[in-house]
Design an enzyme around this catalytic site. Structure first.
Site, mmCIF file in Angstrom:
data_model
loop_
_atom_site.group_PDB
_atom_site.id
_atom_site.type_symbol
_atom_site.label_atom_id
_atom_site.label_comp_id
_atom_site.label_asym_id
_atom_site.label_seq_id
_atom_site.Cartn_x
_atom_site.Cartn_y
_atom_site.Cartn_z
ATOM 1 N N ASP A 11 12.540 10.222 2.503
ATOM 2 C CA ASP A 11 13.921 10.074 2.022
ATOM 3 C C ASP A 11 13.900 9.076 0.875
ATOM 4 O O ASP A 11 12.906 8.360 0.670
ATOM 5 C CB ASP A 11 14.814 9.557 3.169
ATOM 6 C CG ASP A 11 16.255 9.337 2.729
ATOM 7 O OD1 ASP A 11 16.793 10.184 1.992
ATOM 8 O OD2 ASP A 11 16.850 8.311 3.100
ATOM 9 N N SER A 12 15.014 8.998 0.143
ATOM 10 C CA SER A 12 15.127 7.984 -0.903
ATOM 11 C C SER A 12 15.075 6.576 -0.306
ATOM 12 O O SER A 12 14.870 5.608 -1.031
ATOM 13 C CB SER A 12 16.451 8.154 -1.636
ATOM 14 O OG SER A 12 17.529 7.969 -0.726
ATOM 15 N N GLY A 44 20.899 9.362 -5.772
ATOM 16 C CA GLY A 44 22.115 10.038 -6.214
ATOM 17 C C GLY A 44 22.485 9.823 -7.671
ATOM 18 O O GLY A 44 23.059 10.704 -8.303
ATOM 19 N N CYS A 74 16.427 14.222 3.058
ATOM 20 C CA CYS A 74 17.346 13.665 2.064
ATOM 21 C C CYS A 74 18.129 14.837 1.460
ATOM 22 O O CYS A 74 17.540 15.746 0.870
ATOM 23 C CB CYS A 74 16.527 12.960 0.978
ATOM 24 S SG CYS A 74 17.504 12.310 -0.384
ATOM 25 N N THR A 76 20.117 14.735 -1.039
ATOM 26 C CA THR A 76 20.124 14.634 -2.491
ATOM 27 C C THR A 76 18.831 15.201 -3.081
ATOM 28 O O THR A 76 18.859 15.954 -4.059
ATOM 29 C CB THR A 76 20.328 13.164 -2.906
ATOM 30 O OG1 THR A 76 21.492 12.684 -2.224
ATOM 31 C CG2 THR A 76 20.535 13.027 -4.391
ATOM 32 N N GLU A 152 21.077 0.724 3.113
ATOM 33 C CA GLU A 152 19.798 0.141 2.661
ATOM 34 C C GLU A 152 19.764 -1.376 2.914
ATOM 35 O O GLU A 152 18.723 -1.939 3.198
ATOM 36 C CB GLU A 152 19.563 0.410 1.172
ATOM 37 C CG GLU A 152 19.201 1.849 0.844
ATOM 38 C CD GLU A 152 17.844 2.275 1.391
ATOM 39 O OE1 GLU A 152 16.847 1.567 1.159
ATOM 40 O OE2 GLU A 152 17.786 3.320 2.073
ATOM 41 N N CYS A 184 24.817 13.198 4.234
ATOM 42 C CA CYS A 184 23.796 12.315 3.668
ATOM 43 C C CYS A 184 23.106 11.676 4.861
ATOM 44 O O CYS A 184 23.781 11.222 5.794
ATOM 45 C CB CYS A 184 24.449 11.259 2.783
ATOM 46 S SG CYS A 184 23.350 9.908 2.308
ATOM 47 N N HIS A 186 21.723 8.942 5.333
ATOM 48 C CA HIS A 186 22.009 7.528 5.596
ATOM 49 C C HIS A 186 23.233 7.353 6.508
ATOM 50 O O HIS A 186 23.340 6.369 7.231
ATOM 51 C CB HIS A 186 22.294 6.779 4.282
ATOM 52 C CG HIS A 186 21.065 6.389 3.512
ATOM 53 N ND1 HIS A 186 20.291 7.317 2.845
ATOM 54 C CD2 HIS A 186 20.477 5.179 3.302
ATOM 55 C CE1 HIS A 186 19.294 6.672 2.235
ATOM 56 N NE2 HIS A 186 19.387 5.384 2.505
HETATM 57 N N1 DGL Z 1 19.653 9.923 2.330
HETATM 58 C C1 DGL Z 1 19.970 10.474 1.044
HETATM 59 C C2 DGL Z 1 20.740 11.780 1.244
HETATM 60 O O1 DGL Z 1 20.658 12.368 2.314
HETATM 61 C C3 DGL Z 1 20.613 9.433 0.217
HETATM 62 C C4 DGL Z 1 20.949 9.835 -1.151
HETATM 63 C C5 DGL Z 1 20.647 8.883 -2.264
HETATM 64 O O2 DGL Z 1 19.638 8.185 -2.238
HETATM 65 O O3 DGL Z 1 21.457 8.877 -3.188
HETATM 66 O O4 DGL Z 1 21.412 12.281 0.372
#
Ligand code: DGL
Length: 268
Positions: A11-12, A44, A74, A76, A152, A184, A186
């Protein structure tokens, strides 16, 4: 590729842990590698090319660890890059889809709210998903700038987090949404606050468990389900070197985190 090889999940940032926990719960014997690209979160607000490059670098890292499957945990990165990634890599790959289908099945008011990043909402994948269910329910997409950053930071219940959640959830309630989709990875960590603010009559759902089931059936299909009797090891890697996201992972999961350096040609 062998059934005892690990599954790579990324993930990010720390959000994909909400998917990882469902995978670990459903398949406790699987070896799992998790990469949080927290040095570059949120994805994002980054260009599509950047997200593709980061995803590629992370998958190459996984391949050097001989993974048998990849989970893009993720939304995104799924929206920005999964089509290209599936074209590049020939191994089982599971990606995110916001839980719009179950939401449409569960709504009584006929109004579903989707909380997600702007990039996810504006993506082709998402527009197609919307169109698929547009006749069955009114689907209202709500971008939530700032929420990923709060997770985060490990601020799951701070005054700022609550205020942002209220700002995003109240307009959906005013429009009579009775199911909220967490689009998302998160956001499931904010579910207690979202549920409290939305009230007990509103359902708050995410797709973590469905993604874990999808991974299970894909591994089964390829004869790759782990046949280990002992619990699978879960290893964590983070690109962040400031200790912040690592601390959050350690708190959320209770395991130490290794620092991961993956170079990219962009600089932010
Ligand atoms: N966990 C990511 C998602 O599901 C976060 C997005 C991001 O980093 O902008 O979209």
């Amino acid at each position: 590729m062998h059934s005892t090889c690990p599954v790579g999940v990324f993930d990010s940032g720390v959000g994909g842990l909400s998917v990882l926990r469902e995978i670990h719960q459903l398949m406790p014997h699987e070896e799992l590698l998790y990469v949080a690209d927290s040095a570059h979160a949120p994805y994002g607000d980054k260009p599509k090319e950047f997200i593709l490059e980061r995803s590629t670098a992370i998958i190459e890292f996984f391949l050097s660890h001989k993974v048998k499957a990849i989970v893009v945990a993720c939304n995104t990165a799924t929206a920005a890059a999964v089509k290209e990634l599936r074209g590049i890599y020939d191994l089982p790959m599971v990606a995110m889809e916001p839980a719009v289908k179950p939401a449409v099945e569960q709504t009584h008011t006929g109004v579903v709210g989707v909380l997600a990043t702007s990039r996810t909402i504006n993506s082709n994948n998402f527009q197609i998903l919307f169109a698929r269910f547009a006749e069955q329910a009114q689907i209202i997409a709500q971008p939530c700038p700032g929420l990923v950053d709060q997770v985060e930071l490990g601020e799951l219940d701070s005054a700022k987090t609550r205020s942002l959640v209220g700002q995003f959830v109240f307009p959906l309630l005013e429009q009579k949404a009775d199911v909220l989709v967490l689009g998302c990875t998160h956001y499931p960590f904010l579910k207690p606050v979202i549920q409290e603010i939305a009230g007990a009559t509103v359902k708050v759902i995410d797709s973590g468990a469905a993604i874990a089931r999808r991974l299970h059936s894909l591994l089964q299909h390829h004869g790759l389900l782990s046949d280990l009797n002992s619990p699978g090891e879960v290893q964590f890697f983070s690109s962040s070197d400031n200790g912040g996201a690592d601390k959050v992972i350690s708190e959320l999961w209770g395991s130490p985190v290794k620092t991961l350096e993956l170079l990219n040609k962009y600089s932010y």
